[in-house]
Scaffold this motif. Structure first.
Motif, PDB file in Angstrom:
ATOM      1  N   ASP A  85      34.223  35.722  25.943  1.00 20.95           N
ATOM      2  CA  ASP A  85      33.209  36.307  26.812  1.00 20.95           C
ATOM      3  C   ASP A  85      32.641  37.548  26.119  1.00 20.95           C
ATOM      4  O   ASP A  85      32.994  38.680  26.455  1.00 20.95           O
ATOM      5  CB  ASP A  85      33.822  36.664  28.168  1.00 20.95           C
ATOM      6  CG  ASP A  85      32.789  37.191  29.155  1.00 20.95           C
ATOM      7  OD1 ASP A  85      31.588  36.933  28.943  1.00 20.95           O
ATOM      8  OD2 ASP A  85      33.181  37.866  30.131  1.00 20.95           O
ATOM      9  N   GLU A 120      40.556  38.927  19.953  1.00 17.34           N
ATOM     10  CA  GLU A 120      39.550  37.916  20.307  1.00 17.34           C
ATOM     11  C   GLU A 120      38.822  37.404  19.064  1.00 17.34           C
ATOM     12  O   GLU A 120      38.566  36.205  18.935  1.00 17.34           O
ATOM     13  CB  GLU A 120      38.533  38.526  21.279  1.00 17.34           C
ATOM     14  CG  GLU A 120      39.091  38.889  22.643  1.00 17.34           C
ATOM     15  CD  GLU A 120      38.928  37.776  23.653  1.00 17.34           C
ATOM     16  OE1 GLU A 120      38.996  36.600  23.254  1.00 17.34           O
ATOM     17  OE2 GLU A 120      38.737  38.095  24.827  1.00 17.34           O
ATOM     18  N   GLU A 167      41.810  33.038  40.094  1.00 26.56           N
ATOM     19  CA  GLU A 167      42.461  33.462  38.855  1.00 26.56           C
ATOM     20  C   GLU A 167      43.864  32.876  38.747  1.00 26.56           C
ATOM     21  O   GLU A 167      44.299  32.449  37.662  1.00 26.56           O
ATOM     22  CB  GLU A 167      42.494  34.988  38.780  1.00 26.56           C
ATOM     23  CG  GLU A 167      41.109  35.608  38.607  1.00 26.56           C
ATOM     24  CD  GLU A 167      41.133  37.116  38.557  1.00 26.56           C
ATOM     25  OE1 GLU A 167      42.213  37.712  38.777  1.00 26.56           O
ATOM     26  OE2 GLU A 167      40.063  37.714  38.301  1.00 26.56           O
ATOM     27  N   ASP A 198      40.229  36.042  31.332  1.00 32.23           N
ATOM     28  CA  ASP A 198      39.270  35.878  30.232  1.00 32.23           C
ATOM     29  C   ASP A 198      39.937  36.076  28.875  1.00 32.23           C
ATOM     30  O   ASP A 198      39.626  35.356  27.918  1.00 32.23           O
ATOM     31  CB  ASP A 198      38.057  36.799  30.405  1.00 32.23           C
ATOM     32  CG  ASP A 198      38.415  38.261  30.461  1.00 32.23           C
ATOM     33  OD1 ASP A 198      39.566  38.585  30.821  1.00 32.23           O
ATOM     34  OD2 ASP A 198      37.559  39.104  30.151  1.00 32.23           O
ATOM     35  N   TRP A 199      40.869  37.056  28.768  1.00 35.02           N
ATOM     36  CA  TRP A 199      41.537  37.245  27.477  1.00 35.02           C
ATOM     37  C   TRP A 199      42.965  36.695  27.463  1.00 35.02           C
ATOM     38  O   TRP A 199      43.432  36.226  26.421  1.00 35.02           O
ATOM     39  CB  TRP A 199      41.524  38.714  27.059  1.00 35.02           C
ATOM     40  CG  TRP A 199      42.390  39.664  27.828  1.00 35.02           C
ATOM     41  CD1 TRP A 199      42.043  40.395  28.913  1.00 35.02           C
ATOM     42  CD2 TRP A 199      43.760  40.019  27.550  1.00 35.02           C
ATOM     43  NE1 TRP A 199      43.092  41.171  29.343  1.00 35.02           N
ATOM     44  CE2 TRP A 199      44.160  40.961  28.516  1.00 35.02           C
ATOM     45  CE3 TRP A 199      44.682  39.626  26.576  1.00 35.02           C
ATOM     46  CZ2 TRP A 199      45.439  41.521  28.550  1.00 35.02           C
ATOM     47  CZ3 TRP A 199      45.964  40.177  26.596  1.00 35.02           C
ATOM     48  CH2 TRP A 199      46.323  41.104  27.578  1.00 35.02           C
ATOM     49  N   SER A 225      43.595  39.990  32.775  1.00 33.08           N
ATOM     50  CA  SER A 225      42.575  39.116  33.356  1.00 33.08           C
ATOM     51  C   SER A 225      42.525  37.811  32.575  1.00 33.08           C
ATOM     52  O   SER A 225      42.784  37.779  31.365  1.00 33.08           O
ATOM     53  CB  SER A 225      41.207  39.805  33.325  1.00 33.08           C
ATOM     54  OG  SER A 225      40.851  40.147  32.008  1.00 33.08           O
TER      55      SER A 225
END
Length: 304
Positions: free
Chosen positions: A280, A173, A260, A200-201, A198
């Protein structure tokens, strides 16, 4: 043996009700720094009674304790409750008595959320191990401050062999934030078979691949994640409900899975239009034992 010592002994032996009764009895006998702090610790960590713990600790602080324990505990609680300025003030008093990695880290968290990124960076570094989450947070502060070369140098030193390694995804990240996409992809690949996938990554992984013009890999990962979500949806649809997992719970979870799935279905088009999936970033509050008289951690009873 004092009531506090007996309470600690019961607590160590998992005799929780007896321990709680003894901690309360010790407070009834004497509302001193030790009895107030120890009962507050139990209320917070075992009972989840935040307000009662805060009230006891504020009373303890009015006695001007010479130990950092009540300050460190109250600071931790206030920061967890997102009462940043109050937590900052209490933790500064804690560190003035005796510095601890937990208090310094938690002060860094408060400083970060107060927008004081330079001070937060310094404090995270003071509390960090070479490759842990505090170091990750320190590097992120450097990036927010525009100190890209410093951030890159410190991130290159991260090692997955370190005992407190923050994790491959966190390293990847930060490389995305630094626009070092080859390094980011390297670390994302390392995490692929061990992390829960997920959006987000994973969307940031796809973004890094697109920036490297590795479109086929980006498409394959996107399609794989869409299929995984579809499998999850079908599995959940077949799941039977009961008192612990109601129809309402099931509906909420299915809605989340569908959202998702849609995020994966749209991500490549959004990236092509200039969208950058955001990091995030979450701060991490550290805890420690602040029980006076705890033999396991070698804590003596409170003495003025």
């Amino acid at each position: 043996m004092s009531k506090n010592q007996r309470a600690i002994e019961c607590y160590e032996n998992n005799e929780y009700d007896a321990a709680l009764a003894l901690f309360r009895a010790a407070l009834s006998e004497s509302r001193d720094v030790q009895s107030l702090t120890n009962l507050a610790w139990i209320y917070y960590h075992e009972e989840g009674d935040v307000e009662a713990a805060i009230e006891l600790l504020q009373e303890a602080l009015n006695l001007n304790p010479t130990s950092h324990f009540p300050y460190s505990l109250l600071g931790e609680i206030l920061v967890r409750e997102e009462r940043w300025a109050e937590g900052e003030a209490v933790l500064l008093r804690s560190i003035a008595i005796e510095s601890s990695k937990e208090a310094v880290n938690n002060l860094a968290v408060a400083k970060y959320h107060l927008g004081e990124w330079d001070q937060a960076a310094t404090l995270f570094l003071q509390s960090a191990e070479p490759s842990d989450y505090a170091m990750y947070s320190h590097i992120y502060c450097l990036i927010k401050l525009g100190r890209m070369n410093d951030a890159r140098h410190k991130l290159h030193a991260f090692s997955e062999e370190d005992e407190h390694f923050a994790g491959e995804v966190h390293v990847a990240e930060l490389y995305v934030e630094l626009q070092c996409f080859s390094e980011a992809v390297h670390w994302f690949k390392k995490s692929w078979n061990t992390y829960y996938k997920s959006p987000d990554w994973v969307c940031r992984y796809i973004y890094a691949l697109v920036q490297m013009n590795a479109m086929q890999a980006a498409i394959e990962i996107t399609e794989q994640c869409i299929q995984l979500k579809q499998d999850d949806i079908e599995e959940e649809q077949a799941e039977l409900c009961d008192e612990e997992w109601t129809e309402s719970d099931k509906a909420v979870y299915l809605k989340q899975l569908e959202m998702e799935k849609q995020e994966y279905m749209q991500i490549l088009a959004k990236i092509s239009e200039g969208y950058v999936p955001p990091l995030d970033f979450m701060t991490s509050v550290n805890s420690a034992c602040y029980l006076f008289g705890c033999s396991r951690h070698g804590h003596s009873e409170y003495k003025d």
